[in-house]
Write a protein that holds these residues in place. Structure first.
Motif, PDB file in Angstrom:
ATOM      1  N   UNK A   1       0.897  -1.280   0.015  1.00 12.49           N
ATOM      2  CA  UNK A   1       0.164   0.043   0.170  1.00 12.49           C
ATOM      3  C   UNK A   1       0.939   1.339   0.005  1.00 12.49           C
ATOM      4  N   UNK A   2       2.069   1.288   0.606  1.00  6.75           N
ATOM      5  CA  UNK A   2       2.857   2.215   0.826  1.00  6.75           C
ATOM      6  C   UNK A   2       3.323   2.719  -0.521  1.00  6.75           C
ATOM      7  N   UNK A   3       3.835   1.725  -1.207  1.00  5.38           N
ATOM      8  CA  UNK A   3       4.383   1.697  -2.769  1.00  5.38           C
ATOM      9  C   UNK A   3       3.109   2.482  -3.419  1.00  5.38           C
ATOM     10  N   UNK A   4       2.003   2.069  -3.441  1.00  2.87           N
ATOM     11  CA  UNK A   4       0.976   2.623  -4.158  1.00  2.87           C
ATOM     12  C   UNK A   4       0.844   4.066  -3.852  1.00  2.87           C
ATOM     13  N   UNK A   5       0.620   4.365  -2.495  1.00  2.00           N
ATOM     14  CA  UNK A   5       0.535   5.869  -2.032  1.00  2.00           C
ATOM     15  C   UNK A   5       1.541   6.640  -2.855  1.00  2.00           C
ATOM     16  N   UNK A   6       2.764   6.112  -2.619  1.00  2.00           N
ATOM     17  CA  UNK A   6       4.125   7.108  -3.322  1.00  2.00           C
ATOM     18  C   UNK A   6       3.717   7.068  -4.408  1.00  2.00           C
ATOM     19  N   UNK A   7       3.359   6.237  -5.301  1.00  2.89           N
ATOM     20  CA  UNK A   7       3.085   6.457  -6.968  1.00  2.89           C
ATOM     21  C   UNK A   7       2.138   7.332  -7.027  1.00  2.89           C
TER      22      UNK A   7
ATOM     23  N   UNK B   1      -3.304 -15.217  -9.598  1.00  5.95           N
ATOM     24  CA  UNK B   1      -4.257 -15.284 -10.638  1.00  5.95           C
ATOM     25  C   UNK B   1      -4.438 -13.871 -11.144  1.00  5.95           C
ATOM     26  N   UNK B   2      -5.184 -13.399 -12.133  1.00  5.89           N
ATOM     27  CA  UNK B   2      -5.400 -12.188 -12.927  1.00  5.89           C
ATOM     28  C   UNK B   2      -6.616 -11.845 -12.761  1.00  5.89           C
TER      29      UNK B   2
ATOM     30  N   UNK C   1      -6.275  -2.385  -4.371  1.00  5.01           N
ATOM     31  CA  UNK C   1      -5.378  -2.597  -3.535  1.00  5.01           C
ATOM     32  C   UNK C   1      -5.876  -3.087  -2.324  1.00  5.01           C
ATOM     33  N   UNK C   2      -7.028  -2.380  -1.699  1.00  5.19           N
ATOM     34  CA  UNK C   2      -7.652  -2.848  -0.409  1.00  5.19           C
ATOM     35  C   UNK C   2      -8.152  -4.473  -0.395  1.00  5.19           C
ATOM     36  N   UNK C   3      -8.285  -4.662  -1.902  1.00  2.00           N
ATOM     37  CA  UNK C   3      -8.963  -6.218  -1.781  1.00  2.00           C
ATOM     38  C   UNK C   3      -7.755  -7.201  -2.212  1.00  2.00           C
ATOM     39  N   UNK C   4      -6.583  -6.726  -1.809  1.00  2.00           N
ATOM     40  CA  UNK C   4      -5.314  -7.800  -2.369  1.00  2.00           C
ATOM     41  C   UNK C   4      -5.412  -7.882  -3.851  1.00  2.00           C
ATOM     42  N   UNK C   5      -5.526  -6.887  -4.511  1.00  2.00           N
ATOM     43  CA  UNK C   5      -5.298  -7.191  -6.098  1.00  2.00           C
ATOM     44  C   UNK C   5      -4.398  -5.865  -6.283  1.00  2.00           C
ATOM     45  N   UNK C   6      -3.473  -6.142  -7.184  1.00  2.00           N
ATOM     46  CA  UNK C   6      -2.361  -5.002  -7.472  1.00  2.00           C
ATOM     47  C   UNK C   6      -2.371  -4.718  -8.979  1.00  2.00           C
ATOM     48  N   UNK C   7      -2.627  -3.537  -9.309  1.00  2.00           N
ATOM     49  CA  UNK C   7      -2.796  -3.035 -10.794  1.00  2.00           C
ATOM     50  C   UNK C   7      -1.238  -3.218 -11.326  1.00  2.00           C
ATOM     51  N   UNK C   8      -1.038  -4.081 -12.257  1.00  2.00           N
ATOM     52  CA  UNK C   8       0.130  -4.018 -13.056  1.00  2.00           C
ATOM     53  C   UNK C   8       0.079  -3.186 -14.125  1.00  2.00           C
ATOM     54  N   UNK C   9      -0.762  -2.995 -14.814  1.00  2.00           N
ATOM     55  CA  UNK C   9      -0.877  -2.357 -16.398  1.00  2.00           C
ATOM     56  C   UNK C   9      -2.362  -1.669 -16.574  1.00  2.00           C
TER      57      UNK C   9
ATOM     58  N   UNK D   1     -12.544   6.098 -21.515  1.00  2.00           N
ATOM     59  CA  UNK D   1     -12.597   4.569 -21.119  1.00  2.00           C
ATOM     60  C   UNK D   1     -11.259   4.056 -21.012  1.00  2.00           C
ATOM     61  N   UNK D   2     -11.044   3.118 -19.802  1.00  2.00           N
ATOM     62  CA  UNK D   2      -9.861   2.320 -19.393  1.00  2.00           C
ATOM     63  C   UNK D   2      -9.940   1.072 -19.046  1.00  2.00           C
ATOM     64  N   UNK D   3      -8.835   0.311 -19.029  1.00  2.00           N
ATOM     65  CA  UNK D   3      -8.892  -1.014 -18.772  1.00  2.00           C
ATOM     66  C   UNK D   3      -7.572  -1.454 -17.852  1.00  2.00           C
ATOM     67  N   UNK D   4      -7.695  -2.003 -16.834  1.00  6.10           N
ATOM     68  CA  UNK D   4      -6.685  -2.482 -16.204  1.00  6.10           C
ATOM     69  C   UNK D   4      -6.606  -4.136 -15.910  1.00  6.10           C
ATOM     70  N   UNK D   5      -5.083  -4.352 -15.915  1.00  3.66           N
ATOM     71  CA  UNK D   5      -4.792  -5.777 -15.411  1.00  3.66           C
ATOM     72  C   UNK D   5      -4.239  -5.853 -14.400  1.00  3.66           C
ATOM     73  N   UNK D   6      -4.572  -6.667 -13.391  1.00  8.03           N
ATOM     74  CA  UNK D   6      -4.285  -6.730 -11.895  1.00  8.03           C
ATOM     75  C   UNK D   6      -3.798  -7.881 -11.732  1.00  8.03           C
ATOM     76  N   UNK D   7      -3.052  -8.378 -10.521  1.00  2.26           N
ATOM     77  CA  UNK D   7      -2.842  -9.547  -9.996  1.00  2.26           C
ATOM     78  C   UNK D   7      -3.255  -9.800  -8.765  1.00  2.26           C
ATOM     79  N   UNK D   8      -3.513 -11.211  -8.456  1.00  2.00           N
ATOM     80  CA  UNK D   8      -3.827 -11.388  -6.916  1.00  2.00           C
ATOM     81  C   UNK D   8      -2.682 -11.489  -6.258  1.00  2.00           C
TER      82      UNK D   8
END
Length: 313
Positions: free
Chosen positions: A1-7, A221-222, A270-278, A300-307
């Protein structure tokens, strides 16, 4: 989460870029890499130092934390019979579908280490299409080899999806169910990849909905989510133009207040333990009537994330 806030603190609205520069960016094979990007979000103001409050829209008809929105369900039930009419109310989704699939093929072939040139790169993988509607995403996923489950809370949508899938032996194997993501979590179902395309803007509680998506995703998973940004440009194009001027969509299809900005979606996931990659945007060319991948996520936008880990529900 800290990395996400920094970004997120480093994000700024993008400067105007020339057409040639934008065109060159479209040919990048990996789109936008979330962790390496210096700019992702087009119209949203930079966040403050404190976490933004994201109160999800509440559904007065449901006392439980279900993501169902009864008004939205009724809206789509009324036009369920037109799902496979490429010139009907779902014309924008039919036009956008090849572009959505291009993003999915690229990101998930990398994620699962599959050959993107293969006709059936997802053979042996279990996918679920949440809010599948008439099956316009489920069917091409099945043709790419995945074992697909499609779920929708509107019974009419599921009936249309089954009828259409049965026309092709390849897609007749799709499992369609009139149910919700929450109920599947209770049944302890899990999938290699979870899709929710153009769905989250229609649910009553985005945070609870994303928790359910996370619970349905196997570790490592994705998850793929697409939606519309809550920007003034999106209001002008996705609502005013698409619904009232061009009549691409029935009036009232979208509520601007229910849209999520990319920042909000990232934090909810992020709060659901899913990290957006792209993350990537979809750009519409009115001259050709076609959509393409873009780095402009202002509409319109789309996000790919990982569990990342097992979410706590």
């Amino acid at each position: 989460m800290a990395m996400t806030w920094k970004l997120l603190k480093q994000l700024r609205p993008p400067p105007h870029t020339a057409t040639a520069t934008a065109t060159a960016r479209l040919h990048r094979p990996r789109f936008l890499n979330f962790h390496n990007a210096t700019r992702l979000f087009s119209d949203a103001p930079p966040p403050s130092g404190e976490p933004p409050s994201i109160p999800p829209p509440q559904n007065p008809l449901s006392p439980s934390p279900s993501s169902l929105n009864q008004a939205e369900l009724a809206k789509f039930a009324a036009i369920a019979g037109t799902w496979w009419d490429s010139e009907g109310p779902f014309k924008p989704l039919h036009a956008m579908n090849p572009t959505r699939l291009a993003f999915i093929r690229s990101t998930l072939c990398r994620h699962f280490r599959r050959d993107p040139l293969s006709a059936r790169p997802f053979e042996g993988l279990k996918f679920i299409d949440v809010g599948c509607g008439g099956g316009i995403l489920s069917e091409p996923l099945a043709r790419m080899g995945a074992s697909v489950t499609g779920v929708d809370a509107v019974e009419k949508n599921i009936k249309i999806a089954r009828l259409h899938a049965d026309l092709d032996p390849v897609t007749s194997s799709i499992e369609y169910h009139c149910t919700t993501a929450e109920k599947l979590v209770e049944e302890q179902r899990s999938f290699d990849a979870v899709f929710a395309l153009e769905v989250i803007e229609h649910v009553a509680n985005p945070a609870e909905f994303c928790k359910s998506l996370s619970a349905l995703t196997v570790p490592d998973g994705a998850t793929v989510i697409s939606t519309i940004n809550r920007s003034m440009r999106a209001y002008a194009t996705a609502i005013v133009a698409a619904e009232y001027l061009l009549h691409w969509l029935p009036k009232g299809t979208h509520q601007w207040s229910s849209f999520l900005t990319p920042e909000e979606l990232v934090l909810i996931l992020e709060r659901a333990s899913i990290s957006v990659q792209e993350m990537a945007g979809f750009a519409y060319n009115p001259l050709t009537g076609r959509w393409s991948i873009s780095d402009d996520v202002s509409v319109n936008f789309i996000a790919y994330a990982t569990k990342t880990e097992t979410a706590t529900l």
